[in-house]
Every structure is written in C-alpha cells, then in structure tokens.
Design an enzyme around this catalytic site. Structure first.
Site, PDB file in Angstrom:
ATOM      1  N   SER A  77       0.844  -1.199   0.000  1.00  0.00           N
ATOM      2  CA  SER A  77       0.000   0.000   0.000  1.00  0.00           C
ATOM      3  C   SER A  77       0.871   1.238   0.000  1.00  0.00           C
ATOM      4  CB  SER A  77      -0.898   0.012   1.228  1.00  0.00           C
ATOM      5  OG  SER A  77      -0.097   0.266   2.361  1.00  0.00           O
ATOM      6  N   LYS A  78       0.221   2.326  -0.271  1.00  0.00           N
ATOM      7  CA  LYS A  78       0.932   3.579  -0.422  1.00  0.00           C
ATOM      8  C   LYS A  78       1.694   3.954   0.854  1.00  0.00           C
ATOM      9  CE  LYS A  78       0.811   7.495  -3.133  1.00  0.00           C
ATOM     10  NZ  LYS A  78       0.285   8.197  -4.226  1.00  0.00           N
ATOM     11  N   ARG A  79       1.161   3.549   1.984  1.00  0.00           N
ATOM     12  CA  ARG A  79       1.800   3.915   3.249  1.00  0.00           C
ATOM     13  C   ARG A  79       3.224   3.369   3.338  1.00  0.00           C
ATOM     14  NH1 ARG A  79      -0.733   1.312   7.374  1.00  0.00           N
ATOM     15  NH2 ARG A  79      -2.209   0.499   5.867  1.00  0.00           N
ATOM     16  N   GLY A  91       5.373   3.162   0.995  1.00  0.00           N
ATOM     17  CA  GLY A  91       6.294   3.670  -0.015  1.00  0.00           C
ATOM     18  C   GLY A  91       5.584   3.776  -1.337  1.00  0.00           C
TER      19      GLY A  91
END
Ligand code: GLU
Length: 476
Positions: A250-252, A254
């Site tokens: 997920s974006k969290r 990276g």
C-alpha cells in the site's frame, strides 16, 4: 473457439498502481499470446472517488510502459464507449430486467435502519447474510410516499455458488453468506458489480483476469451472469502484492504509483520485467525477458496462488541491467534534461557519449551519471573526506606534482599516460597507487571511479591540470 478478449478495467482514482500495471501486463500478455484483443475500460461509476485528470494520467502511464491497448478511450472499437459513465443506459436496462424477473428488488431502508440492522447482525455474531429485506406492503407504502431507494440483488437462499478459477481452481461459497448486493445506488449510478458484469458481457470479454481482492465479489457476478442470461467468462484472480513484511502493498509503505517510479528514473523495460515476475515465472532460472519474450512465455497456468513480495532491490537490479544495455545516444536523450536542470549545458555530444560509456558499468539509474560522476560536468569543489583521510598523505603533494608532469608533457593518449605513470612509479621505487590515488582525488574529488587513464583522457589535459593545481592549493 471465439477470439480471446480481455480487459484492464481501472477505476480512475488517481494514478496507475504497480498492482494495476501487473494486471494490465498479464491481460496484455494473454491477449497477445492468444491472438486476442486487449481492451481498456474506465470504471468511473463511483462519482465520489473521481480524480480530475486521472484517466489521462493512467493512459499515459500505460503508454509509457509499452502496454498498448487495442480498444479503449480514444481508440474506439465496436463495443464502445469504453468509459462507464457514458454507458449508464445499459446498466439501467439490465437493472430493469432484474427487477422484472424478481432477481432484484428496490430497497427502501434508510441509512439509520441499515445501521441498526448491521449492529444487531454483528451482535448476533453470525456469518449469514445481513437480512435487509422487508415485507412487500411496507416497501410499497414507502414507494408511494416517494422514499429514496436502491436496487439490490436478490441472492437466492440455500445454494452453493461455484465457479472455476484458472489460477485458484474450484471456488465455492454458500449463497446464505452472500449479501444482497446494491446494484444501483440512490443517485442512479450502478455499483461496480452491475456495471462490471454488463460491460464484460457487452464487450465480449472471454477472460476476466484481475487481482485477488475481487475473488469475493465473483459469486455475486456469477449470479448476475445467470440472472441476466449472459454466458459466464473464465476467471483468473492474480495473487496479492505484498510488502516484505507480508502486509498488503500500500501507499503507506512507499511508492506504489507507476508514475513515481518513472519520475525516479526507472526504465519501463525494467519495471515491466520485474512486475511480470510478481506472481508468475517461466519455470526455470531465466530472469530477463523483453515484452516480446514475455508474450512467448506467458501462461496463466504458471501464475501462482500465493502472494508476491514487492522487492525494491530486485527492481533496482533489473534497472541497472537494462540501463547498461541501453545505447549511449538513448541514455543521452534522458540525461540532457537532468543536465539542463543543473545548468550543465554546452558539452559537446562526443564528450557526453564518451562519458556515458566510461561510466556504463557504474550506474543503475540515469541520474547516477550526475550523482556518481559530477566530475564529468564540473570541477570538484570539495574532496571526499574519507578518501582524503585515507589516501592524502604527507608525501601526496609531491607525488601529485610529479604526476602533473606526466599529464603536462606526455602525448595525450591512454597508453602514453599509463606509460608515464609506470615510469615515475619505477623511478621512485613505489607502487603506482601512490600516484594514481592523489590524481583521482584531485581530478574527480572522489576515491572511486572508472579507470584513471581513460578518465584523464576524456577530461582533457587542460582540465586535468587546472584541477590538479586547485587540489594542490586546497589540500596542501
Ligand atoms: N474497477 C476495478 C478496479 O479498479 C476493476 C476490477 C475488475 O477488473 O473487475 O480494480
């Protein structure tokens, strides 16, 4: 057998996710391998999640990666339009048919009622479907009173819903566990499920190849195909992409946007080759595949069920390999804007091409030319501290002066320079490193780099002398 038609069906919520790129790639490969058609369909029925410009950005990211679609927005085929918000009449017609046949119903439950039903359902700790249905008379009264409604799928009771998945094998679920899915929202827009099934049928899709997160929706789709009298396509659900700690990518954690890998200097070939291996392998040790080669090798039978870990180091490894194979003029095209950004203009093309060759084995990204070899473009302003500490000794200024003599006098070729360095080393009965290290530090500011004589030759006599004089006065 009818022609293979597959689709990549992103929702335009911002950017192309690397997982989306993997889905697009596998669809593309399957189409190309089987002489089929690769369709791009934009699933934009969730009006709240729309992002301005997202469709264009997504199409651009696909174009950059080399996955050309055959039909889609801007490339109309016979099954268009390819944007769901332009196909609303089709979904309404399908919903109407489902209402008529009794496989769907209007639901007048208010948000508060639903909330309360959900609360009680949770407290009852049962896995069975949340029952939102109400007696027909009550629904009728609410309809007369003009209450807002949604259209829901009437999931049959007591049935085992089954489908075959080309990756996962037989999948089945009890219909009593499946909720009466909303098909049309109160704003008149269809949900993903209805639009997806109507379009996969309407666009003649033979194989639905998509991420595993949709596997739990498939039983609802299976019912929809049946109730609408549409033939069911084949399904293939691709394994999840995971972080190294096995959490969902997920974006969290990276970067997950293809666009941001592009900005960071990753090459499309490297990203595609890497992404191809996230859930697939050729069954042997080979790791390097061009897109053409992937088309030849790809098969859904070799797609794994278990999650694939996204490993940045491996991606970097691919990037280095592909960059090192790239012809210098192409690297130069990409290097020029970076140089311009630094104000490093005006270098002759020959010089730049030779610099690219000289550094070829020492770069993984185009910007490494700037980071690892700034001395190609400007005189060093400072000297690598570690190297100074380790290599700049009391006798270094003297050695550098002697090396300067070689540089000032010898004919300007690599072999002459090399011979000159050997001569002074022998004359002083010391290792040649005594001359090489101070020279490298003086002309490049660094302790490491390509072969010194080649480096000197490329920089030119005048530049080398100027840099040596500056080092002598700065380092003492
Ligand atoms: N619009 C869905 C997505 O964004 C497509 C899922 C599917 O391929 O059916 O992933």
């Amino acid at each position: 057998m009818s022609q293979v038609r597959v689709r990549y069906a992103p929702s335009p919520t911002g950017y192309l996710h690397v997982g989306g790129l993997r889905t697009a790639l596998y669809n593309y490969l399957y189409a190309r391998k089987n002489g089929g058609v690769f369709v791009l369909r934009i699933e934009d029925t969730d009006q709240e999640r729309q992002v301005e410009g997202a469709v264009d950005a997504m199409i651009e990211a696909l174009r950059w990666s080399g996955l050309e679609f055959d039909e889609g927005p801007g490339k109309e085929g016979e099954c268009g339009p390819y944007v769901q918000s332009e196909r609303l009449a089709l979904y309404h017609a399908a919903a109407e048919r489902l209402l008529q046949s009794g496989h769907a119903y209007r639901c007048y439950r208010t948000p508060e009622e639903l909330e309360e039903l959900r609360r009680r359902h949770e407290a009852a700790k049962t896995a069975t479907r949340l029952d939102v249905r109400m007696p027909a008379e009550e629904a009728e009264q609410r309809a007369i009173a003009g209450a807002p409604s949604v259209i829901r799928l009437r999931v049959p009771d007591g049935e085992t819903i089954q489908f075959h998945d080309l990756v996962r094998g037989e999948v089945s679920i009890e219909s009593d566990l499946v909720d009466d899915q909303v098909l049309v929202k109160s704003d008149g827009f269809p949900t993903y499920h209805l639009a997806n099934v109507v379009d996969d049928y309407g666009m003649g899709i033979t194989h639905v190849i998509r991420g595993e997160e949709w596997v739990s929706s498939t039983p609802k789709h299976v019912l929809l195909y049946r109730f609408l009298g549409f033939p069911q396509p084949e399904f293939a659900h691709l394994p999840l992409l995971l972080n190294p700690d096995r959490s969902k990518l997920s974006k969290r954690h990276g970067d997950v946007a293809v666009e941001s890998y592009r900005e960071k200097g990753y090459l499309a070939e490297a990203l595609l080759n890497y992404v191809a291996f996230l859930g697939w392998n050729p069954g042997d040790e080979r790791e390097l595949f061009t897109l053409e080669e992937l088309i030849g090798e790809f098969s859904l039978a070799r797609v794994n069920k278990s999650g694939a870990i996204f490993n940045r180091e491996k991606l970097d490894w691919y990037n280095a390999i592909y960059l090192r194979q790239r012809p210098a003029p192409r690297i130069l095209d990409e290097l020029r804007p970076l140089l311009a950004g630094k104000g490093w203009d005006g270098f002759p093309e020959d010089y730049l091409l030779a610099g690219i060759e000289l550094m070829r084995e020492r770069v993984s990204f185009v910007h490494d030319y700037l980071d690892n070899a700034p001395w190609l473009f400007e005189d060093p302003e400072s000297y690598d501290e570690e190297t100074v500490k380790k290599r700049w000794k009391a006798d270094s200024p003297g050695r550098l002066r002697e090396a300067r003599g070689v540089i000032a006098q010898r004919p300007w070729t690599v072999s002459e320079l090399e011979a000159g360095y050997h001569e002074i080393a022998e004359a002083n009965a010391v290792g040649i490193g005594q001359f090489i290290h101070p020279t490298r530090l003086a002309v490049s500011g660094m302790g490491k780099g390509p072969g010194l004589y080649e480096l000197l030759e490329l920089l030119g006599r005048e530049t080398c002398l100027r840099r040596i004089d500056r080092a002598l006065s700065t380092l003492g």
